[in-house]
Design an enzyme around this catalytic site. Structure first.
Site, PDB file in Angstrom:
ATOM      1  N   CYS A 155       0.816  -1.216   0.000  1.00  0.00           N
ATOM      2  CA  CYS A 155       0.000   0.000   0.000  1.00  0.00           C
ATOM      3  C   CYS A 155       0.847   1.263   0.000  1.00  0.00           C
ATOM      4  O   CYS A 155       0.675   2.136  -0.830  1.00  0.00           O
ATOM      5  CB  CYS A 155      -0.945   0.010   1.201  1.00  0.00           C
ATOM      6  SG  CYS A 155      -1.962   1.493   1.252  1.00  0.00           S
ATOM      7  N   CYS A 163      -1.447   1.683  -3.131  1.00  0.00           N
ATOM      8  CA  CYS A 163      -2.460   2.741  -3.051  1.00  0.00           C
ATOM      9  C   CYS A 163      -1.915   4.154  -2.883  1.00  0.00           C
ATOM     10  O   CYS A 163      -2.410   5.082  -3.508  1.00  0.00           O
ATOM     11  CB  CYS A 163      -3.487   2.454  -1.960  1.00  0.00           C
ATOM     12  SG  CYS A 163      -3.061   1.191  -0.781  1.00  0.00           S
ATOM     13  N   LYS A 206       0.050   5.332  -6.063  1.00  0.00           N
ATOM     14  CA  LYS A 206      -0.947   5.316  -7.147  1.00  0.00           C
ATOM     15  C   LYS A 206      -1.880   6.512  -7.041  1.00  0.00           C
ATOM     16  O   LYS A 206      -2.157   7.193  -8.030  1.00  0.00           O
ATOM     17  CB  LYS A 206      -1.750   4.017  -7.083  1.00  0.00           C
ATOM     18  CG  LYS A 206      -2.934   3.979  -8.040  1.00  0.00           C
ATOM     19  CD  LYS A 206      -3.930   2.905  -7.653  1.00  0.00           C
ATOM     20  CE  LYS A 206      -4.709   3.292  -6.404  1.00  0.00           C
ATOM     21  NZ  LYS A 206      -5.600   2.195  -5.956  1.00  0.00           N
ATOM     22  N   LYS A 207      -2.386   6.779  -5.824  1.00  0.00           N
ATOM     23  CA  LYS A 207      -3.323   7.899  -5.655  1.00  0.00           C
ATOM     24  C   LYS A 207      -2.632   9.229  -5.958  1.00  0.00           C
ATOM     25  O   LYS A 207      -3.228  10.127  -6.554  1.00  0.00           O
ATOM     26  CB  LYS A 207      -3.890   7.895  -4.226  1.00  0.00           C
ATOM     27  CG  LYS A 207      -5.047   8.867  -4.000  1.00  0.00           C
ATOM     28  CD  LYS A 207      -6.335   8.392  -4.660  1.00  0.00           C
ATOM     29  CE  LYS A 207      -7.462   9.409  -4.577  1.00  0.00           C
ATOM     30  NZ  LYS A 207      -8.042   9.566  -3.240  1.00  0.00           N
ATOM     31  N   TYR A 225      -9.005  -3.551 -11.451  1.00  0.00           N
ATOM     32  CA  TYR A 225      -8.928  -2.144 -11.063  1.00  0.00           C
ATOM     33  C   TYR A 225      -7.523  -1.583 -11.196  1.00  0.00           C
ATOM     34  O   TYR A 225      -7.348  -0.409 -11.537  1.00  0.00           O
ATOM     35  CB  TYR A 225      -9.532  -1.916  -9.674  1.00  0.00           C
ATOM     36  CG  TYR A 225      -8.769  -2.498  -8.512  1.00  0.00           C
ATOM     37  CD1 TYR A 225      -7.796  -1.757  -7.864  1.00  0.00           C
ATOM     38  CD2 TYR A 225      -9.036  -3.782  -8.038  1.00  0.00           C
ATOM     39  CE1 TYR A 225      -7.093  -2.265  -6.789  1.00  0.00           C
ATOM     40  CE2 TYR A 225      -8.338  -4.308  -6.960  1.00  0.00           C
ATOM     41  CZ  TYR A 225      -7.367  -3.551  -6.345  1.00  0.00           C
ATOM     42  OH  TYR A 225      -6.676  -4.065  -5.288  1.00  0.00           O
ATOM     43  N   GLU A 277      -7.022   1.583 -13.489  1.00  0.00           N
ATOM     44  CA  GLU A 277      -6.561   2.812 -12.834  1.00  0.00           C
ATOM     45  C   GLU A 277      -5.318   3.364 -13.532  1.00  0.00           C
ATOM     46  O   GLU A 277      -5.224   4.571 -13.797  1.00  0.00           O
ATOM     47  CB  GLU A 277      -6.246   2.534 -11.358  1.00  0.00           C
ATOM     48  CG  GLU A 277      -7.482   2.363 -10.499  1.00  0.00           C
ATOM     49  CD  GLU A 277      -7.180   1.892  -9.091  1.00  0.00           C
ATOM     50  OE1 GLU A 277      -8.051   2.084  -8.221  1.00  0.00           O
ATOM     51  OE2 GLU A 277      -6.080   1.347  -8.847  1.00  0.00           O
ATOM     52  N   ARG A 301      -8.797  -9.515 -22.019  1.00  0.00           N
ATOM     53  CA  ARG A 301      -9.247 -10.701 -22.753  1.00  0.00           C
ATOM     54  C   ARG A 301     -10.745 -10.931 -22.642  1.00  0.00           C
ATOM     55  O   ARG A 301     -11.338 -11.623 -23.465  1.00  0.00           O
ATOM     56  CB  ARG A 301      -8.481 -11.932 -22.270  1.00  0.00           C
ATOM     57  CG  ARG A 301      -8.770 -12.297 -20.832  1.00  0.00           C
ATOM     58  CD  ARG A 301      -7.937 -13.460 -20.364  1.00  0.00           C
ATOM     59  NE  ARG A 301      -8.270 -13.817 -18.985  1.00  0.00           N
ATOM     60  CZ  ARG A 301      -7.684 -14.773 -18.289  1.00  0.00           C
ATOM     61  NH1 ARG A 301      -6.717 -15.472 -18.860  1.00  0.00           N
ATOM     62  NH2 ARG A 301      -8.051 -15.037 -17.064  1.00  0.00           N
ATOM     63  N   ASP A 357      -3.166  -9.922   2.437  1.00  0.00           N
ATOM     64  CA  ASP A 357      -3.227 -10.464   1.079  1.00  0.00           C
ATOM     65  C   ASP A 357      -2.675 -11.879   0.958  1.00  0.00           C
ATOM     66  O   ASP A 357      -3.023 -12.603   0.031  1.00  0.00           O
ATOM     67  CB  ASP A 357      -2.464  -9.552   0.110  1.00  0.00           C
ATOM     68  CG  ASP A 357      -3.174  -8.218  -0.122  1.00  0.00           C
ATOM     69  OD1 ASP A 357      -4.149  -7.945   0.601  1.00  0.00           O
ATOM     70  OD2 ASP A 357      -2.750  -7.462  -1.016  1.00  0.00           O
ATOM     71  N   ALA A 387     -13.368   1.802  -3.328  1.00  0.00           N
ATOM     72  CA  ALA A 387     -13.210   2.829  -4.360  1.00  0.00           C
ATOM     73  C   ALA A 387     -12.257   2.319  -5.425  1.00  0.00           C
ATOM     74  O   ALA A 387     -11.255   1.670  -5.111  1.00  0.00           O
ATOM     75  CB  ALA A 387     -12.673   4.115  -3.757  1.00  0.00           C
ATOM     76  N   HIS A 420     -28.369  20.447  -1.625  1.00  0.00           N
ATOM     77  CA  HIS A 420     -28.443  20.963  -2.994  1.00  0.00           C
ATOM     78  C   HIS A 420     -27.585  22.225  -3.133  1.00  0.00           C
ATOM     79  O   HIS A 420     -27.556  23.044  -2.228  1.00  0.00           O
ATOM     80  CB  HIS A 420     -29.906  21.295  -3.320  1.00  0.00           C
ATOM     81  CG  HIS A 420     -30.109  21.792  -4.712  1.00  0.00           C
ATOM     82  ND1 HIS A 420     -30.067  20.954  -5.810  1.00  0.00           N
ATOM     83  CD2 HIS A 420     -30.328  23.039  -5.188  1.00  0.00           C
ATOM     84  CE1 HIS A 420     -30.277  21.679  -6.902  1.00  0.00           C
ATOM     85  NE2 HIS A 420     -30.440  22.951  -6.545  1.00  0.00           N
ATOM     86  N   GLU A 446     -27.025  14.220  -3.968  1.00  0.00           N
ATOM     87  CA  GLU A 446     -28.436  14.406  -3.605  1.00  0.00           C
ATOM     88  C   GLU A 446     -29.333  13.448  -4.402  1.00  0.00           C
ATOM     89  O   GLU A 446     -30.429  13.098  -3.964  1.00  0.00           O
ATOM     90  CB  GLU A 446     -28.879  15.853  -3.824  1.00  0.00           C
ATOM     91  CG  GLU A 446     -28.941  16.299  -5.277  1.00  0.00           C
ATOM     92  CD  GLU A 446     -29.379  17.761  -5.403  1.00  0.00           C
ATOM     93  OE1 GLU A 446     -30.545  18.050  -5.087  1.00  0.00           O
ATOM     94  OE2 GLU A 446     -28.548  18.595  -5.809  1.00  0.00           O
TER      95      GLU A 446
END
Length: 451
Positions: free
Chosen positions: A42, A47, A50-51, A177, A181, A198, A302, A340, A434, A439
């Site tokens: 991570c 993560c 990557k983020k 993902y 990503e 594939r 993992d 996410a 709003h 919403e």
């Protein structure tokens, strides 16, 4: 029998470090060995970097939007060296924090590989043996590349962060993902990006309508997404790679990245020899309390291939400490985990997809798709999708799926409601904020489909 430690942890990733720290803070004597960098996938090669790359890749569209809003903004291009230098400095900083947290908790760390010699003994790479009442395996996973002619020319998500220079073109192989990503990241950074998968559609296993929306957005953004396509061979061609695909096409790319799967990091640890059961992929088999067939050996994260997410590994580590050191048997809760996917467009999801829910019971589907105000004003056509999957019998929201800018932030909050067992009527009773995108989750009154 006396031991050197109450607990010895193999692996310095998020799950292992958390378990070690919490156990030590509670008074246990704890040792931990890590052969690479502290922070694990991570923090070091997942993560976090990557983020940061996702953020970097989103600025060109922000600049475009800024101009549409009347700002005089010039764009002088992206400097990979500047970004890469800052990225590596940030990862060093985070690794330092992990080391400090362990030291401050009283955990004794060993910067070397460890294997299991027997049910209570760990063998370090320098030949030292350490004994422990309990051993926790938290060695994570590792990306894999299938074998085919030229497969050694491919890089993985491990190496993508350490490119010497930004390529002009890249092929990303995979439909999960990670592949999706990085297709968005590289495309956003100005790299000519092609993605092969594939199967019939990327993001298999996620809600079909949501994944279609993501794929459409990716193609609209300029990614050459080729489904039902795979690589048959690769060969070096000067400073490029010539790729032959299953449709008979030959194409040159500067870089080929494979993101077609990850394998549990259990090889060569000495586990099978002791009677610890491993699955077909090498995953360590554990019970509901993360215990293996050898009672003194546990495994989390993992390497167990249960739910391969950092926050899940951390929770498994906490549950392990509760069970083993606090006398409070705790099974990690793997149900209704919000997720996410930082594709572009971004996706957030919790609970069942429409397809899985429909197999289970009669459902109602509430969904809407629209152009968000911010991008619409700027003349961009990226579509947003909001969706609730509702049980006809109980009225509970079985699944919530969002494709939108900031979907990850939204799904964290929606996930609380779904985890609490909120009904469609609970959503309906909530007054809309709003003008916001979310919403729509509380204003959808009529189902678009029932099954």
């Amino acid at each position: 029998m006396s031991f050197d430690y109450d607990l010895f942890v193999i692996g310095g990733g998020s799950g292992g470090v958390r378990a070690a720290r919490v156990a030590a803070s509670g008074g246990a004597s704890v040792g931990l060995a890590e052969e690479s960098r502290y922070g694990g996938t991570c923090v070091i090669r997942g993560c976090v970097p990557k983020k940061l790359m996702v953020y970097a890749s989103e600025y060109p569209s922000m600049v475009e939007d800024g101009r549409a809003y009347g700002w005089d903004i010039s764009e002088n291009g992206f400097d990979w060296d500047v970004f890469s230098g800052k990225l590596n400095a940030e990862l060093d900083r985070l690794e330092g924090i992990y080391r400090k947290l362990l030291a401050n908790s009283g955990v004794e760390s060993f910067d070397q590989r460890a294997t299991v010699a027997d049910a209570h003994t760990v063998l370090l790479a320098d030949g030292t043996k350490k004994t422990a009442k309990h051993i926790l395996v938290a060695t994570g996973g590792w990306p894999t590349v299938p074998e085919f002619p030229g497969s050694d020319l491919a890089i993985t998500s491990n190496e993508i962060f350490h490119l010497e220079k930004l390529p002009e073109s890249i092929l990303i192989v995979g439909g999960g993902y990670i592949a999706s990503e990085f297709a968005g990241i590289m495309n956003g950074l100005g790299v000519k990006t092609t993605q092969f998968y594939r199967g019939a559609q990327i993001l298999r296993g996620f809600d079909e309508e949501a994944r279609n929306t993501v794929a459409d957005g990716m193609v609209e953004a300029g990614i050459d997404l080729q489904v039902e396509t795979n690589v048959t061979a690769m060969v070096k061609d000067g400073d490029k790679i010539r790729v032959t695909d299953t449709k008979g096409n030959e194409t040159l790319f500067d870089v080929v990245m494979y993101a077609t799967g990850r394998a549990p990091n259990s090889k060569g640890l000495g586990l099978e020899e002791l009677g610890v059961e491993l699955g077909a992929k090498g995953e360590v088999k554990v019970d509901a309390y993360s215990q293996t067939k050898v009672p003194s050996i546990y495994a989390i994260g993992d390497v167990t291939d249960r739910v391969n997410l950092t926050p899940v590994a951390i929770r498994e580590g906490m549950a392990f400490v509760e069970t083993v050191f606090n006398g409070n048997p705790t099974s990690p809760d793997h149900d209704l985990i919000p997720t996410a996917i930082f594709t572009q467009p971004e996706m957030g999801t919790v609970g069942l997809s429409e397809e899985d829910a429909a197999k289970q019971e009669p459902i109602e589907v509430y969904a809407t798709s629209f152009k968000p105000m911010q991008q619409s004003f700027a003349g961009r056509a990226a579509k947003v999708m909001m969706k609730l999957v509702v049980s006809k019998a109980t009225r509970k929201v079985l699944g919530c799926h969002i494709v939108a800018p900031g979907a990850g932030e939204m799904i964290q909050l929606a996930g609380i409601a779904v985890k609490m067992g909120a009904t469609k009527e609970d959503f309906d009773r909530t007054v809309a904020v709003h003008p916001t995108m979310t919403e729509e989750l509380v204003t959808m009154k009529t189902p678009v489909r029932t099954t």
